[in-house]
Motif scaffolding. Sequence first.
Motif, PDB file in Angstrom:
ATOM      1  N   ASP A 148       0.905  -1.002  -0.105  1.00 27.14           N
ATOM      2  CA  ASP A 148      -0.043  -0.006  -0.311  1.00 27.14           C
ATOM      3  C   ASP A 148       0.285   1.238   0.170  1.00 27.14           C
ATOM      4  OD1 ASP A 148       1.001   0.259   2.709  1.00 27.14           O
ATOM      5  OD2 ASP A 148      -0.709  -0.233   3.230  1.00 27.14           O
ATOM      6  N   ILE A 149      -0.504   1.994  -0.326  1.00 30.53           N
ATOM      7  CA  ILE A 149       1.435   3.459  -0.465  1.00 30.53           C
ATOM      8  C   ILE A 149       1.946   4.092   0.198  1.00 30.53           C
ATOM      9  CG2 ILE A 149       0.952   6.108  -1.072  1.00 30.53           C
ATOM     10  CD1 ILE A 149      -1.402   5.450  -2.438  1.00 30.53           C
ATOM     11  N   PRO A 150       1.615   3.531   1.618  1.00 26.20           N
ATOM     12  CA  PRO A 150       2.585   4.229   2.931  1.00 26.20           C
ATOM     13  C   PRO A 150       3.868   2.938   3.466  1.00 26.20           C
ATOM     14  CG  PRO A 150       0.111   4.541   3.761  1.00 26.20           C
ATOM     15  CD  PRO A 150       0.213   3.800   2.160  1.00 26.20           C
ATOM     16  N   ALA A 151       3.506   2.245   3.391  1.00 25.00           N
ATOM     17  CA  ALA A 151       4.407   1.185   3.151  1.00 25.00           C
ATOM     18  C   ALA A 151       5.633   1.046   2.152  1.00 25.00           C
ATOM     19  CB  ALA A 151       3.546  -0.033   3.476  1.00 25.00           C
ATOM     20  N   GLU A 152       4.568   1.662   1.112  1.00 27.50           N
ATOM     21  CA  GLU A 152       6.007   1.364   0.226  1.00 27.50           C
ATOM     22  C   GLU A 152       6.583   1.985  -0.043  1.00 27.50           C
ATOM     23  OE1 GLU A 152       7.010  -0.054  -3.376  1.00 27.50           O
ATOM     24  OE2 GLU A 152       5.937  -1.124  -2.065  1.00 27.50           O
ATOM     25  N   MET A 153       6.078   4.116   0.368  1.00 25.42           N
ATOM     26  CA  MET A 153       6.475   4.754  -0.076  1.00 25.42           C
ATOM     27  C   MET A 153       8.037   5.308   1.324  1.00 25.42           C
ATOM     28  SD  MET A 153       6.240   6.050  -2.032  1.00 25.42           S
ATOM     29  CE  MET A 153       7.345   7.269  -2.159  1.00 25.42           C
ATOM     30  N   LYS A 154       7.600   4.356   2.239  1.00 22.31           N
ATOM     31  CA  LYS A 154       8.773   4.233   3.724  1.00 22.31           C
ATOM     32  C   LYS A 154      10.014   3.041   3.465  1.00 22.31           C
ATOM     33  CE  LYS A 154       8.777   2.703   8.553  1.00 22.31           C
ATOM     34  NZ  LYS A 154       9.993   2.323   8.419  1.00 22.31           N
ATOM     35  N   PHE A 195      -2.399  10.111  -2.385  1.00 20.01           N
ATOM     36  CA  PHE A 195      -0.885  10.365  -1.652  1.00 20.01           C
ATOM     37  C   PHE A 195      -0.463  11.309  -1.300  1.00 20.01           C
ATOM     38  CE2 PHE A 195       1.039   7.220  -4.741  1.00 20.01           C
ATOM     39  CZ  PHE A 195       2.292   7.445  -4.691  1.00 20.01           C
ATOM     40  N   VAL A 196      -1.178  12.276  -0.992  1.00 22.59           N
ATOM     41  CA  VAL A 196      -1.148  13.201  -0.223  1.00 22.59           C
ATOM     42  C   VAL A 196      -2.284  13.654   0.706  1.00 22.59           C
ATOM     43  CG1 VAL A 196      -2.791  15.643   0.076  1.00 22.59           C
ATOM     44  CG2 VAL A 196      -1.404  15.654  -2.028  1.00 22.59           C
ATOM     45  N   ARG A 197      -3.449  12.264   0.656  1.00 15.89           N
ATOM     46  CA  ARG A 197      -4.454  12.052   1.935  1.00 15.89           C
ATOM     47  C   ARG A 197      -3.314  11.154   2.951  1.00 15.89           C
ATOM     48  NH1 ARG A 197      -7.943   9.266  -1.097  1.00 15.89           N
ATOM     49  NH2 ARG A 197      -8.558  11.365  -1.862  1.00 15.89           N
ATOM     50  N   HIS A 198      -2.346  10.364   1.975  1.00 19.09           N
ATOM     51  CA  HIS A 198      -1.145   9.478   3.623  1.00 19.09           C
ATOM     52  C   HIS A 198      -0.732  10.314   3.960  1.00 19.09           C
ATOM     53  CE1 HIS A 198      -3.759   5.961   2.364  1.00 19.09           C
ATOM     54  NE2 HIS A 198      -3.716   6.048   0.876  1.00 19.09           N
ATOM     55  N   GLY A 199      -0.344  11.548   3.673  1.00 22.71           N
ATOM     56  CA  GLY A 199       0.151  12.306   3.594  1.00 22.71           C
ATOM     57  C   GLY A 199       1.964  11.921   4.164  1.00 22.71           C
ATOM     58  N   VAL A 200       2.239  11.039   2.482  1.00 17.44           N
ATOM     59  CA  VAL A 200       3.914  10.589   1.978  1.00 17.44           C
ATOM     60  C   VAL A 200       4.239  11.604   1.312  1.00 17.44           C
ATOM     61  CG1 VAL A 200       2.991   8.740   2.581  1.00 17.44           C
ATOM     62  CG2 VAL A 200       3.002   9.130  -0.073  1.00 17.44           C
ATOM     63  N   VAL A 201       3.903  12.933   0.827  1.00 18.44           N
ATOM     64  CA  VAL A 201       4.486  13.418  -0.164  1.00 18.44           C
ATOM     65  C   VAL A 201       4.924  15.059   0.564  1.00 18.44           C
ATOM     66  CG1 VAL A 201       3.734  15.745  -1.163  1.00 18.44           C
ATOM     67  CG2 VAL A 201       2.099  14.098  -1.579  1.00 18.44           C
ATOM     68  N   ASP A 202       6.680  14.493   0.898  1.00 22.89           N
ATOM     69  CA  ASP A 202       7.462  16.119   1.814  1.00 22.89           C
ATOM     70  C   ASP A 202       7.625  16.994   0.867  1.00 22.89           C
ATOM     71  OD1 ASP A 202       8.649  13.104   3.895  1.00 22.89           O
ATOM     72  OD2 ASP A 202       9.315  12.851   0.872  1.00 22.89           O
ATOM     73  N   GLU A 203       7.443  17.366  -0.455  1.00 21.75           N
ATOM     74  CA  GLU A 203       7.519  18.673  -0.874  1.00 21.75           C
ATOM     75  C   GLU A 203       5.487  18.149  -2.337  1.00 21.75           C
ATOM     76  OE1 GLU A 203      11.439  20.193  -2.530  1.00 21.75           O
ATOM     77  OE2 GLU A 203      11.915  19.641  -0.414  1.00 21.75           O
ATOM     78  N   TYR A 204       5.392  19.902  -1.623  1.00 20.43           N
ATOM     79  CA  TYR A 204       5.015  20.115  -3.129  1.00 20.43           C
ATOM     80  C   TYR A 204       5.461  21.334  -3.917  1.00 20.43           C
ATOM     81  CZ  TYR A 204       1.216  18.301  -0.155  1.00 20.43           C
ATOM     82  OH  TYR A 204       0.789  17.042   1.213  1.00 20.43           O
TER      83      TYR A 204
END
Length: 189
Positions: free
Chosen positions: A107-113, A135-144
């Motif tokens: 899933d997005i959070p696990a994969e991105m971690k 991605f935004v909803r899961h809070g995994v974006v570090d810069e916009y």
Amino acid sequence: MRKLILVSNMTLDGAIAGPAGELDWMTTDHQLNIEFTEQLRAEVDTMVAGRKAYHQLNEAFSTQRNHPDSPPELVDFATWMVETPKIVFSRTLTGLLSPKDRLATADIPAEMKAVKETEGKGLVLFGGVETVQQFVRHGVVDEYWLKVYPVALGNGQPLFTDLLQRTGLELTDSKAYDSGILTLRYVPA
């Protein structure tokens, strides 16, 4: 640790696409494109995308790099876009376009971690509306990295929707261009 940069075009009223996904409101600013692509290439070495964006980006940039009327700087950037390794988030994709690309299996959070803990430069997220919103909803974006166009649609598909929690952002850079387009860079506060 690697960082995930979300690059998105946006209207003044916060839409990243029209109601039916249309992007006809975007205009071209040559100076912005040169500066933006140079900065992006200096900071990232991997792209992240959903299935639709993965195919659309490959098709568009393959065409641009092979078109006889494309200026040399566009051919160079298009080649980078096609050849840069990609991580593709999809539940239905069965085949990848390049051996350098890989399908995200978690899933997005696990994969991105996991990806952020690997060696390398930053990652850039290009995506369809739904992918970017997740991605935004899961809070995994570090810069916009936002390019804000001088147009309001009145309705459209927003970048920030159905957030799990309020998201504060801190402005780290901004620039206005003669075309009226603004570039804004934010990090989570």
